[in-house]
Design an enzyme around this catalytic site. Structure first.
Site, PDB file in Angstrom:
ATOM      1  N   ASP A   1     -20.986  14.404   5.278  1.00 16.38           N
ATOM      2  CA  ASP A   1     -22.105  15.224   4.802  1.00 16.38           C
ATOM      3  C   ASP A   1     -21.531  16.399   4.008  1.00 16.38           C
ATOM      4  O   ASP A   1     -20.587  17.052   4.436  1.00 16.38           O
ATOM      5  CB  ASP A   1     -22.914  15.734   6.004  1.00 16.38           C
ATOM      6  CG  ASP A   1     -24.265  16.297   5.590  1.00 16.38           C
ATOM      7  OD1 ASP A   1     -25.286  15.753   6.029  1.00 16.38           O
ATOM      8  OD2 ASP A   1     -24.299  17.291   4.816  1.00 16.38           O
ATOM      9  N   ILE A   2     -22.104  16.653   2.853  1.00 15.24           N
ATOM     10  CA  ILE A   2     -21.588  17.692   1.966  1.00 15.24           C
ATOM     11  C   ILE A   2     -21.840  19.103   2.525  1.00 15.24           C
ATOM     12  O   ILE A   2     -21.135  20.052   2.172  1.00 15.24           O
ATOM     13  CB  ILE A   2     -22.184  17.523   0.534  1.00 15.24           C
ATOM     14  CG1 ILE A   2     -21.250  18.105  -0.512  1.00 15.24           C
ATOM     15  CG2 ILE A   2     -23.570  18.090   0.409  1.00 15.24           C
ATOM     16  CD1 ILE A   2     -19.962  17.359  -0.695  1.00 15.24           C
TER      17      ILE A   2
ATOM     18  N   GLU B   1     -34.807  15.159   3.866  1.00 14.36           N
ATOM     19  CA  GLU B   1     -34.329  15.625   2.562  1.00 14.36           C
ATOM     20  C   GLU B   1     -34.031  14.467   1.611  1.00 14.36           C
ATOM     21  O   GLU B   1     -34.434  14.518   0.453  1.00 14.36           O
ATOM     22  CB  GLU B   1     -33.057  16.463   2.789  1.00 14.36           C
ATOM     23  CG  GLU B   1     -32.521  17.148   1.549  1.00 14.36           C
ATOM     24  CD  GLU B   1     -31.148  17.784   1.813  1.00 14.36           C
ATOM     25  OE1 GLU B   1     -30.931  18.344   2.902  1.00 14.36           O
ATOM     26  OE2 GLU B   1     -30.302  17.695   0.905  1.00 14.36           O
TER      27      GLU B   1
ATOM     28  N   HIS C   1     -30.554   7.063   6.843  1.00  8.79           N
ATOM     29  CA  HIS C   1     -29.189   7.429   7.234  1.00  8.79           C
ATOM     30  C   HIS C   1     -29.161   7.971   8.649  1.00  8.79           C
ATOM     31  O   HIS C   1     -30.123   8.562   9.133  1.00  8.79           O
ATOM     32  CB  HIS C   1     -28.584   8.457   6.268  1.00  8.79           C
ATOM     33  CG  HIS C   1     -29.425   9.677   6.050  1.00  8.79           C
ATOM     34  ND1 HIS C   1     -30.499   9.693   5.183  1.00  8.79           N
ATOM     35  CD2 HIS C   1     -29.367  10.916   6.596  1.00  8.79           C
ATOM     36  CE1 HIS C   1     -31.046  10.887   5.188  1.00  8.79           C
ATOM     37  NE2 HIS C   1     -30.401  11.653   6.047  1.00  8.79           N
TER      38      HIS C   1
ATOM     39  N   HIS D   1     -26.981  10.571  11.100  1.00  5.72           N
ATOM     40  CA  HIS D   1     -25.991  11.645  11.169  1.00  5.72           C
ATOM     41  C   HIS D   1     -25.129  11.410  12.410  1.00  5.72           C
ATOM     42  O   HIS D   1     -25.667  11.224  13.513  1.00  5.72           O
ATOM     43  CB  HIS D   1     -26.667  13.014  11.353  1.00  5.72           C
ATOM     44  CG  HIS D   1     -27.510  13.465  10.209  1.00  5.72           C
ATOM     45  ND1 HIS D   1     -27.112  14.444   9.313  1.00  5.72           N
ATOM     46  CD2 HIS D   1     -28.756  13.102   9.815  1.00  5.72           C
ATOM     47  CE1 HIS D   1     -28.068  14.656   8.426  1.00  5.72           C
ATOM     48  NE2 HIS D   1     -29.081  13.856   8.702  1.00  5.72           N
TER      49      HIS D   1
HETATM   50  P1  5GP Z   1     -31.892  14.594   5.961  1.00  9.36           P
HETATM   51  O1  5GP Z   1     -32.475  13.717   4.868  1.00  9.36           O
HETATM   52  O2  5GP Z   1     -31.319  13.814   7.093  1.00  9.36           O
HETATM   53  O3  5GP Z   1     -32.896  15.631   6.430  1.00  9.36           O
HETATM   54  O4  5GP Z   1     -30.712  15.442   5.313  1.00  9.36           O
HETATM   55  C1  5GP Z   1     -29.893  14.867   4.318  1.00  9.36           C
HETATM   56  C2  5GP Z   1     -28.445  15.233   4.576  1.00  9.36           C
HETATM   57  O5  5GP Z   1     -27.701  14.728   3.487  1.00  9.36           O
HETATM   58  C3  5GP Z   1     -28.168  16.742   4.653  1.00  9.36           C
HETATM   59  O6  5GP Z   1     -27.413  17.012   5.819  1.00  9.36           O
HETATM   60  C4  5GP Z   1     -27.385  17.038   3.371  1.00  9.36           C
HETATM   61  O7  5GP Z   1     -26.390  18.031   3.544  1.00  9.36           O
HETATM   62  C5  5GP Z   1     -26.791  15.695   3.010  1.00  9.36           C
HETATM   63  N1  5GP Z   1     -26.666  15.490   1.584  1.00  9.36           N
HETATM   64  C6  5GP Z   1     -27.628  15.675   0.650  1.00  9.36           C
HETATM   65  N2  5GP Z   1     -27.178  15.359  -0.577  1.00  9.36           N
HETATM   66  C7  5GP Z   1     -25.899  14.963  -0.416  1.00  9.36           C
HETATM   67  C8  5GP Z   1     -24.900  14.510  -1.328  1.00  9.36           C
HETATM   68  O8  5GP Z   1     -25.104  14.417  -2.537  1.00  9.36           O
HETATM   69  N3  5GP Z   1     -23.695  14.181  -0.802  1.00  9.36           N
HETATM   70  C9  5GP Z   1     -23.432  14.265   0.532  1.00  9.36           C
HETATM   71  N4  5GP Z   1     -22.209  13.925   0.948  1.00  9.36           N
HETATM   72  N5  5GP Z   1     -24.348  14.686   1.436  1.00  9.36           N
HETATM   73  C10 5GP Z   1     -25.571  15.034   0.954  1.00  9.36           C
END
Ligand code: 5GP
Length: 132
Positions: A28-29, A87, A92, A94
């Site tokens: 995760d970035i 987001e 996915h 975590h």
């Molecule tokens: P969620 O969709 O589970 O709420 O959050 C998406 C997760 O993906 C976040 O923790 C965010 O930091 C990570 N994320 C979003 N865009 C990118 C990206 O372009 N690259 C990476 N490695 N992680 C990402």
């Protein structure tokens, strides 16, 4: 194409932790903890519970192997697992190395790690994954 599909097929760079023909894992970035990893199906589906049963099950089995590798790379009490998907509209999981409950707090300030630290941790996870 979703941003995670572009990551999985190499169009956008990532810190790769594991892969096979159907699944991909990368750091995760914006990590909540060192080694915070995302595990995705290559199949592009937004909501994880819209995956067919077989893919949903296999995604979890793949995530288990990544979690075993992650725990070798980043010593921790356990590896926690969470699904949010608020987001990025590509299913996915975590995976987060845990020492305490607070390590799973997605609202806290994210870690700011250097690219070399991210690469080193990803390389360790990938090396451990390949041995399993
Ligand atoms: P969620 O969709 O589970 O709420 O959050 C998406 C997760 O993906 C976040 O923790 C965010 O930091 C990570 N994320 C979003 N865009 C990118 C990206 O372009 N690259 C990476 N490695 N992680 C990402």
């Amino acid at each position: 194409m979703s941003i995670f599909s572009k990551i999985a097929n190499g169009e956008i760079p990532s810190y790769k932790c594991a892969e096979d023909e159907r699944f991909y894992a990368f750091l995760d970035i914006n990590p909540v903890a060192l080694g915070h990893t995302l595990v995705i199906p290559r199949q592009e589906v937004d909501y994880i519970f819209d995956l067919d049963n077989r893919t949903l099950a296999d995604l979890h089995v793949f995530a288990k192997r990544v979690a075993l590798a992650l725990r070798e790379a980043v010593p921790c009490t356990k590896v926690g697992m969470a699904v949010l998907g608020l987001e990025v509209p590509h299913a996915h999981i975590h995976l987060i190395p845990l020492q305490s409950e607070g390590d799973m707090d997605f609202r806290k300030e994210k870690l700011h790690l250097q690219p070399e630290e991210m690469q080193a941790v990803a390389d360790k996870i990938y090396a451990a994954f390949k041995k399993l």
